[in-house]
Design a protein around this motif. Structure first.
Motif, PDB file in Angstrom:
ATOM      1  N   SER A  45      46.555  48.550  34.104  1.00 52.87           N
ATOM      2  CA  SER A  45      46.157  49.255  35.052  1.00 52.87           C
ATOM      3  C   SER A  45      46.658  48.750  36.518  1.00 52.87           C
ATOM      4  O   SER A  45      46.909  49.157  37.506  1.00 52.87           O
ATOM      5  N   GLY A  46      47.664  47.387  36.162  1.00 51.77           N
ATOM      6  CA  GLY A  46      48.147  46.683  37.299  1.00 51.77           C
ATOM      7  C   GLY A  46      47.085  45.880  38.155  1.00 51.77           C
ATOM      8  O   GLY A  46      47.277  45.905  39.337  1.00 51.77           O
ATOM      9  N   LEU A  47      46.084  45.527  37.463  1.00 47.77           N
ATOM     10  CA  LEU A  47      45.017  44.944  38.244  1.00 47.77           C
ATOM     11  C   LEU A  47      44.842  43.535  37.770  1.00 47.77           C
ATOM     12  O   LEU A  47      44.336  42.648  38.381  1.00 47.77           O
ATOM     13  N   GLY A  48      45.452  43.179  36.716  1.00 49.05           N
ATOM     14  CA  GLY A  48      45.267  41.708  35.997  1.00 49.05           C
ATOM     15  C   GLY A  48      45.760  40.755  36.989  1.00 49.05           C
ATOM     16  O   GLY A  48      44.965  39.801  37.359  1.00 49.05           O
ATOM     17  N   LEU A  49      46.907  40.659  37.434  1.00 46.66           N
ATOM     18  CA  LEU A  49      47.511  39.329  38.019  1.00 46.66           C
ATOM     19  C   LEU A  49      46.781  39.613  39.544  1.00 46.66           C
ATOM     20  O   LEU A  49      46.656  38.551  40.188  1.00 46.66           O
ATOM     21  N   HIS A  50      46.583  40.608  40.253  1.00 41.00           N
ATOM     22  CA  HIS A  50      45.728  41.126  41.239  1.00 41.00           C
ATOM     23  C   HIS A  50      44.456  40.024  41.251  1.00 41.00           C
ATOM     24  O   HIS A  50      43.863  39.131  42.039  1.00 41.00           O
ATOM     25  N   MET A  51      43.579  40.255  40.258  1.00 45.50           N
ATOM     26  CA  MET A  51      42.189  39.637  40.047  1.00 45.50           C
ATOM     27  C   MET A  51      42.422  38.193  39.718  1.00 45.50           C
ATOM     28  O   MET A  51      41.426  37.351  40.316  1.00 45.50           O
ATOM     29  N   VAL A  52      43.518  37.652  39.169  1.00 42.80           N
ATOM     30  CA  VAL A  52      43.579  36.492  38.908  1.00 42.80           C
ATOM     31  C   VAL A  52      43.832  35.600  39.998  1.00 42.80           C
ATOM     32  O   VAL A  52      43.356  34.488  40.539  1.00 42.80           O
ATOM     33  N   ARG A  53      44.687  36.325  40.781  1.00 45.39           N
ATOM     34  CA  ARG A  53      45.174  35.510  42.095  1.00 45.39           C
ATOM     35  C   ARG A  53      43.963  35.500  42.921  1.00 45.39           C
ATOM     36  O   ARG A  53      43.635  34.442  43.557  1.00 45.39           O
ATOM     37  N   ILE A  55      40.612  35.069  42.172  1.00 49.13           N
ATOM     38  CA  ILE A  55      39.926  34.189  41.550  1.00 49.13           C
ATOM     39  C   ILE A  55      40.721  32.737  41.982  1.00 49.13           C
ATOM     40  O   ILE A  55      39.786  31.911  42.084  1.00 49.13           O
ATOM     41  N   VAL A  56      42.006  32.715  41.483  1.00 52.19           N
ATOM     42  CA  VAL A  56      42.353  31.297  41.771  1.00 52.19           C
ATOM     43  C   VAL A  56      42.297  30.785  43.296  1.00 52.19           C
ATOM     44  O   VAL A  56      41.998  29.638  43.596  1.00 52.19           O
ATOM     45  N   THR A  57      42.563  31.728  44.115  1.00 52.32           N
ATOM     46  CA  THR A  57      42.493  31.534  45.667  1.00 52.32           C
ATOM     47  C   THR A  57      41.126  31.193  45.961  1.00 52.32           C
ATOM     48  O   THR A  57      40.883  30.315  46.979  1.00 52.32           O
ATOM     49  N   MET A  58      39.886  31.844  45.506  1.00 53.14           N
ATOM     50  CA  MET A  58      38.779  31.340  45.868  1.00 53.14           C
ATOM     51  C   MET A  58      38.374  30.088  45.415  1.00 53.14           C
ATOM     52  O   MET A  58      37.479  29.430  45.867  1.00 53.14           O
TER      53      MET A  58
END
Length: 88
Positions: A45-53, A55-58
Motif C-alpha cells: 500500500s505504500g504505508l509501511g515505511l511511512h508508519m515505521v518512520r 513510530i521511530v520518530t515518536m
C-alpha cells in the motif's frame, strides 16, 4: 532484561536481497502511499515505511534506508536505549 547506559543507542538493521529501490525514489520513500517506481505487481500500500518512520520518530529515534535496484534494501532503525529499572 537489557540495561544500557544513558545516551547509548540500540540499532536494528533489516536487509533483503529483493528488487531494491531506485535512487530517484529514495528521497520520498517515507511519504504516505509512496511506492517505488519499480514496485510493479509487488503487493503493498505504500504505508509501511511511512508508519515505521512515524513510530521511530515518536520514540526519538532515526531511520535510514540504503538500497540499490537488483541488490536489495537495508533499513536501519536507531533508538535511544533506556536503562531497565530493576524491581527487587
Amino acid at each position: 532484561m537489557i540495561a544500557a547506559d544513558r545516551g547509548a543507542e540500540l540499532a536494528l538493521t533489516v536487509a533483503d536481497q529483493g528488487i531494491g529501490i531506485p535512487e530517484t525514489d529514495l528521497p520520498s520513500i517515507f511519504e504516505r502511499f509512496r511506492r517505488a517506481a519499480n514496485a510493479g505487481a509487488v503487493a503493498g500500500s505504500g504505508l509501511g515505511l511511512h508508519m515505521v518512520r512515524q513510530i521511530v520518530t515518536m520514540h526519538r529515534g532515526a531511520i535510514e534506508v540504503a538500497s540499490r535496484p537488483g541488490e536489495g534494501t537495508r533499513v536501519t532503525v536507531t533508538l535511544p536505549a533506556i536503562a531497565a529499572a530493576r524491581a527487587d
